[in-house]
Design an enzyme around this catalytic site. Structure first.
Site, PDB file in Angstrom:
ATOM      1  N   GLY A  19       0.819  -1.203   0.000  1.00  0.00           N
ATOM      2  CA  GLY A  19       0.000   0.000   0.000  1.00  0.00           C
ATOM      3  C   GLY A  19       0.854   1.253   0.000  1.00  0.00           C
ATOM      4  O   GLY A  19       2.082   1.195   0.159  1.00  0.00           O
ATOM      5  N   GLY A  22      -0.166   9.407   1.251  1.00  0.00           N
ATOM      6  CA  GLY A  22       0.426  10.690   0.941  1.00  0.00           C
ATOM      7  C   GLY A  22       1.782  10.899   1.574  1.00  0.00           C
ATOM      8  O   GLY A  22       2.576  11.690   1.074  1.00  0.00           O
ATOM      9  N   MET A  23       2.076  10.184   2.683  1.00  0.00           N
ATOM     10  CA  MET A  23       3.319  10.423   3.393  1.00  0.00           C
ATOM     11  C   MET A  23       4.214   9.198   3.468  1.00  0.00           C
ATOM     12  O   MET A  23       5.363   9.312   3.858  1.00  0.00           O
ATOM     13  CB  MET A  23       3.023  10.886   4.813  1.00  0.00           C
ATOM     14  CG  MET A  23       2.133   9.943   5.593  1.00  0.00           C
ATOM     15  SD  MET A  23       2.080  10.290   7.357  1.00  0.00           S
ATOM     16  CE  MET A  23       3.630   9.594   7.840  1.00  0.00           C
ATOM     17  N   VAL A  26       3.827   1.367   2.387  1.00  0.00           N
ATOM     18  CA  VAL A  26       3.663   0.290   3.359  1.00  0.00           C
ATOM     19  C   VAL A  26       4.096  -1.027   2.723  1.00  0.00           C
ATOM     20  O   VAL A  26       3.709  -1.342   1.598  1.00  0.00           O
ATOM     21  CB  VAL A  26       2.201   0.187   3.840  1.00  0.00           C
ATOM     22  CG1 VAL A  26       2.085  -0.855   4.946  1.00  0.00           C
ATOM     23  CG2 VAL A  26       1.713   1.530   4.346  1.00  0.00           C
ATOM     24  N   LYS A  41       5.921   0.795   7.632  1.00  0.00           N
ATOM     25  CA  LYS A  41       5.535   2.039   6.976  1.00  0.00           C
ATOM     26  C   LYS A  41       6.792   2.885   6.836  1.00  0.00           C
ATOM     27  O   LYS A  41       7.380   3.316   7.837  1.00  0.00           O
ATOM     28  CB  LYS A  41       4.464   2.743   7.790  1.00  0.00           C
ATOM     29  CG  LYS A  41       3.959   4.021   7.167  1.00  0.00           C
ATOM     30  CD  LYS A  41       2.629   4.462   7.775  1.00  0.00           C
ATOM     31  CE  LYS A  41       1.505   3.567   7.342  1.00  0.00           C
ATOM     32  NZ  LYS A  41       0.172   4.095   7.687  1.00  0.00           N
ATOM     33  N   ASP A 135      -7.067  11.959  11.729  1.00  0.00           N
ATOM     34  CA  ASP A 135      -7.272  11.426  10.371  1.00  0.00           C
ATOM     35  C   ASP A 135      -8.196  10.214  10.404  1.00  0.00           C
ATOM     36  O   ASP A 135      -7.930   9.198   9.768  1.00  0.00           O
ATOM     37  CB  ASP A 135      -5.928  11.064   9.739  1.00  0.00           C
ATOM     38  CG  ASP A 135      -6.019  10.930   8.217  1.00  0.00           C
ATOM     39  OD1 ASP A 135      -7.032  11.371   7.646  1.00  0.00           O
ATOM     40  OD2 ASP A 135      -5.080  10.387   7.617  1.00  0.00           O
TER      41      ASP A 135
END
Length: 722
Positions: A19, A22-23, A26, A41, A135
């Site tokens: 995956g 935006g930052m 993964v 991550k 978030d």
């Protein structure tokens, strides 16, 4: 950023990318130390160069690592390695809530409320430690394969929102609170707003605000009134709708002030879905007539598409001079509205009474009421069903029905969650006296132990046996050959969920299955023919070296590291030397050999003074008709030895050859001393190393010139070349 097969910290093997956001990206990875799969991550490269941001990112992730709960994706580690900054976390097998909503269109009320309660419980743990998620959205809510809800990315959004203006890194604008949209201060109530928007999407299959750009959607959060979710799904109860609308108030003062109040109301909506929504906890505000009037202004839309409904509602809003969150009527208008509402409510009540009287008397057909229940008097009540509910929820439901709960006993159960009701006495639907006691049996959870939590795979046999016996198990062991697990380590076990006292069988690695094979003669063959012959014999064609030859044609093998006829383990690599034909310049070759051997007295003195080692320089190769040669082709990472901050550290290194000749250590320089940074990957590549005649082994050493420390040593084999 392709990190597949990369090993981070010498511990985490990257398997595949699963995956991106935006930052960060993964990856699925294997923790070699604990023998378990994890998610890693890795911060995107564009953020890695801002030192302040990286520090904030790590600080927030470390704070979030302290959050532990069954509805939270646990963080195991926060690590740097060179330019990589990454978080090691629990790997969740399942799908996101966003994907689940797309699959189902919209969720069943009971299922959706249960999901919202679990998300709220995760937020309670976070809010109790003063960590705001910032978030909350369906993409950050995971549903495991066994149906459990997990919330991810605690604390990380805070680092992004405070350190960068990149809106893409903060999360989807469809779920942000009005205060986030205007760049104001966020607190726990911002998470409550985002959870309210998420609930709206769960039950309607859509988000409340859409637009052609992120700015348009953000402005909608600030300015537009939210269409009540019942317009899109008439199965949403009045109490649930009021909870959603309270969560999504534009002014934080009008929302739930803490997550506990929201949890209480959600649990009440789950237990008593038909209860009138006049008392929502978390506020003392009483429903006024104008609130009812506002809701009645939205007419049900049954024959329009979602897009047509949006356009119709927006047109109504454009023709209106007020916002339904903010308007106040004059006293005269309020009197008129209250009169109208009073008439409407009176009419509805009369219709409902007539309908139910008709149903019970059979005038309108349908089933007559259960005679056993219709005969209950004012001192009796019908027993509710509390099996499967948590002890707290069961107690509340019974109390609401004027009954007292009494815990009779606790039992282990493989099917009922720990702390929930296994059985009740009297059973559901029985008519009982009010205020009587109801005996319940509470689950202790399963008495089977999930062996995966013990991380037995990869442990030594002795360590695994000791751990199992400490937990009350008997142990048997069996050995199997394995090409991937070291000898003496655990490959697998059975059963996977034994009960205490059961016998557990460990499958332990016996190492690779080894057979002895004869080494064939590959001299005077081409490389392809030699490769085929070795593979047929169960061997591998190893490292290649090249050498001039007067007797073997160019391109053909003139020597092999293991003599033909020798017996070796199957799978052994056989190194070989390929002829390059006659030398073009014997003088140039002589100079190259002299350089590699390093035979000058000056070099000997330098080596002795620099290394502090008693050594002599290898004698120059004589004009004999043969030489002893070796080769090496590898890389060495200085960063693994120096650790964090390697890029800021300088080190002076050299590469040398060490051989033992007649009982004395003899050194020759392969690479002169040079200064490099600590994150350098040093190439150790020497195609032709000329050694002392008659010595068939040596060590290629990487040396710290300043301290004399041997940082790495490689053993090389020399073989005679005519």
């Amino acid at each position: 950023m392709n990190l597949e097969s990369v090993v981070l910290q010498g511990r985490y093997v990257i398997i595949e990318k699963i995956g991106s956001g935006g930052m960060s990206n993964v990856f699925r990875a294997k923790d070699l130390k604990l023998g378990r799969l994890v998610a890693i991550k890795v911060l995107r490269e564009e953020f890695c160069y801002d030192i302040n941001f990286v520090e904030k990112f790590k600080k927030e992730a470390q704070a979030a690592a302290g959050l532990l709960g069954e509805n939270i994706v646990n963080i195991y580690d926060v690590v740097d390695e060179g330019r990589y900054h990454f978080i090691v976390m629990e790997l969740v097998n399942g799908i996101t809530l966003k994907e689940y909503i797309k699959m189902k269109g919209r969720l069943d009320i009971t299922e959706g409320v249960s999901i919202a309660i679990q998300v709220a419980k995760a937020l309670k743990i976070s809010h109790d430690q003063h960590i705001v998620h910032r978030d909350i959205k369906p993409q950050n809510i995971l549903i495991t394969n066994d149906g459990k809800i997990k919330v991810a990315d605690f604390g990380i959004a805070r680092a992004v929102s405070e350190q960068t203006a990149n809106a893409n890194a903060i999360g989807s604008v469809h779920y942000i609170s009005p205060e986030q949209a205007r760049g104001g201060r966020c607190d726990e109530r911002s998470d409550i707003y985002s959870l309210g928007i998420t609930m709206y999407e769960m039950f309607t299959g859509r988000v409340p605000f859409v637009g052609e750009s992120t700015v348009a959607v953000a402005l909608a959060h600030l300015e537009q009134a939210i269409i009540p979710p019942n317009v899109y799904n008439n199965k949403i109860t009045a109490s649930l709708e009021r909870i959603i609308l309270k969560c999504t108030k534009k002014d934080p003062v009008n929302r739930y002030q803490d997550i506990s109040s929201l949890i209480d109301d959600l649990e009440n909506a789950l237990l008593n879905p038909d209860e009138p929504p006049y008392e929502v906890s978390g506020s003392t505000k009483v429903i006024k007539a104008k609130d009812t009037a506002v809701l009645n202004k939205v007419e049900p839309i049954n024959d329009m598409t979602d897009e047509e409904q949006d356009n119709d509602y927006e047109n109504k809003q454009e023709n209106s001079d007020y916002d339904d969150d903010d308007y106040d009527e004059e006293d005269e208008k309020m009197d008129k509205i209250m009169s109208i509402v009073g008439v409407i409510l009176a009419a509805i009540i009369v219709i409902v009474l007539v309908f139910f009287v008709g149903r019970f008397t059979g005038v309108f057909g349908g089933k007559k009421s259960d005679t056993s229940h219709s005969k209950i008097d004012s001192t009796q009540t019908v027993m509710p069903d509390v099996v499967g509910l948590s002890e707290k929820m069961a107690d509340k439901k019974l109390s609401d029905n004027n009954l007292q709960m009494q815990v009779k006993s606790s039992e282990y159960s493989d099917t009922v969650e720990k702390g929930s009701v296994i059985s009740q006495d009297p059973e559901a639907d029985e008519v009982v006296s009010k205020y009587s006691k109801v005996s319940v049996v509470i689950s202790l959870g399963s008495d089977s132990l999930d062996m995966a939590k013990m991380n037995l795979v990869g442990k030594t046999k002795e360590a695994a046996e000791s751990l199992l016996k400490e937990n009350g198990f008997s142990v048997d062991t069996k050995e199997e050959n394995s090409d991937t697990f070291a000898k003496g380590t655990v490959i697998s076990y059975s059963p996977t969920k034994p009960k205490k006292g059961d016998r557990v069988t460990l499958i332990v690695s016996a190492g690779k299955k080894i057979t002895k094979v004869d080494v064939p003669n590959i001299t005077n063959m081409s490389e392809s023919d030699a490769k085929a012959l070795l593979e047929h014999s169960g061997l591998v064609l190893g490292k290649k070296s090249e050498q001039n030859s007067q007797s073997v044609a160019a391109g053909f093998i003139m020597g092999q590291s293991v003599s033909s006829g020798s017996k070796v383990d199957s799978g052994t690599s056989i190194d070989y030397v390929v002829s390059t034909g006659l030398a073009e310049s014997s003088e140039a070759e002589s100079e190259q050999q002299s350089s590699q051997v390093g035979s000058s007295t000056e070099q000997s003195q330098t080596t002795q003074s620099t290394q502090g080692t008693k050594a002599t320089v290898a004698p120059a190769t004589t004009a004999a008709g043969y030489r002893y040669i070796a080769s090496i082709d590898t890389n060495y990472s200085l960063e693994g030895m120096i650790g964090p901050g390697a890029s800021m550290t300088n080190i002076k290194v050299m590469i040398r050859l060490k051989q033992t000749v007649n009982g004395s250590e003899v050194y020759s320089t392969l690479m002169e001393a040079r200064t490099v940074t600590g994150d350098t990957i040093l190439p150790v590549r020497f195609r032709t190393i000329v050694g002392t005649n008659g010595v068939d082994q040596g060590q290629v050493e990487i040396v710290n010139v300043d301290t004399g420390e041997v940082l790495k040593s490689y053993t090389v084999e020399f073989f005679k070349v005519e």
